[in-house]
Write an enzyme that holds these catalytic residues in place. Sequence first.
Site, mmCIF file in Angstrom:
data_model
loop_
_atom_site.group_PDB
_atom_site.id
_atom_site.type_symbol
_atom_site.label_atom_id
_atom_site.label_comp_id
_atom_site.label_asym_id
_atom_site.label_seq_id
_atom_site.Cartn_x
_atom_site.Cartn_y
_atom_site.Cartn_z
ATOM 1 C CG HIS A 17 -1.915 -1.249 1.361
ATOM 2 N ND1 HIS A 17 -3.032 -0.993 0.792
ATOM 3 C CD2 HIS A 17 -1.620 -2.293 1.774
ATOM 4 C CE1 HIS A 17 -3.702 -2.066 0.998
ATOM 5 N NE2 HIS A 17 -2.897 -3.165 1.407
ATOM 6 N N GLY A 183 -9.673 -3.281 4.351
ATOM 7 C CA GLY A 183 -10.272 -3.110 5.327
ATOM 8 C C GLY A 183 -10.971 -4.115 6.339
ATOM 9 C CG HIS A 210 -6.818 -6.538 1.671
ATOM 10 N ND1 HIS A 210 -6.635 -6.007 0.293
ATOM 11 C CD2 HIS A 210 -5.837 -6.318 2.382
ATOM 12 C CE1 HIS A 210 -5.563 -5.295 0.476
ATOM 13 N NE2 HIS A 210 -5.092 -5.449 1.731
ATOM 14 C CD GLU A 213 -5.451 -8.049 6.685
ATOM 15 O OE1 GLU A 213 -6.387 -7.661 6.000
ATOM 16 O OE2 GLU A 213 -4.607 -7.404 6.994
ATOM 17 C CG ASP A 291 -0.276 -5.479 4.108
ATOM 18 O OD1 ASP A 291 -0.976 -4.743 3.283
ATOM 19 O OD2 ASP A 291 -1.177 -5.612 5.200
HETATM 20 ZN ZN LIG Z 1 -3.210 -5.067 2.464
#
Ligand SMILES: [Zn+2]
Length: 343
Positions: A17, A183, A210, A213, A291
Amino acid sequence: MSNDFILALPKAELHLHLEGTVDPPTLSELSRRHPTPLPTTNNRYRNVEDSGRVFTEEEARALYEYKHFTGFLWAFKAVTERLRTADDYELVTYRMMQKLHAQNVLHAEVYISAGVVQWRGQEFAPLFEGAERGRQRGERDFGMSLYWIFDAVRHFGVDEARRVVEEAMRLKDNNVVGIGIGGDERRASPEQFREVYEHAAAHGLRLTVHAGETAGPESIWAALRELKADRIGHGLRAIDDPDLVRYLADKQIPVEVCITSNVMTGCCTALEQHPIRKLFDAGVLVTLNTDDPDMFRTTLLKEYQVAQEVFGFTDPELRQLARNSFRASFLPKEKKRALLARL
Ligand SMILES: [Zn+2]
């Protein structure tokens, strides 16, 4: 020395990111640029408490200390609040590429949080122009390539995600290769984004999600079945479902593994518990990623080192991980082949 071996490996990073590459000195610098609360036209938007606060480097470092996922989301928000102009985006994009180049990363696919910008009531396109300037300078100076993935935020809802996809379609000719959704998985199920994802795919955008997670395997199944994800971000909890692991391996669906991130956010209870080794051994197309490297105090080199030291990856296996990173990329076939040839 093995670390020289890791450095020398040509690599791609696929789960990164932009906002998470803002290091404490840069965050401090940005906070000095913007010492006033963020103006916003969105009355749903609540400024974080410290909006407009100037951080010293030390304070910026302290902001990146957290013990759970929500704390991380707050830090992420504090950074995005201070990315307000095209120049800010140019600065952080260029610095990110400088750091990638120093690790022999030849190609990166970078999430840029269009969703956060739009949600707070700002136009994304003028800011993205700055990011593009940074990318072009970086590609020229560092001889690497970079694709953008426009990222929406699950818990901002479907309408916001749709706007992100529309923006990605409009700006597609500027190295925008796909869309993603991040998110809190626990707050919005994937099914509701199906139509938005179909729309993106119909317009030639690649799909990442995503998943697995902060939620279990069912979230990964939904990303695959409902959203037709090309790649799974994290996929940590796939390991709880042997059928899913087999499916990922059979279909060679790439998983963007982020070991340190999973431990730092508490999504993985302990480093030794991380399923990377099991997924790799089961034949899943595993890639290593950071990440949000500066928020998690890691680098791609460190992630390879963790694979080596904690999970016993041999040099040929590390090379395989590097090879996977190019295979799993959204690069065109010829470019992939050329980069793989360098391994
Ligand atoms: Zn991520």
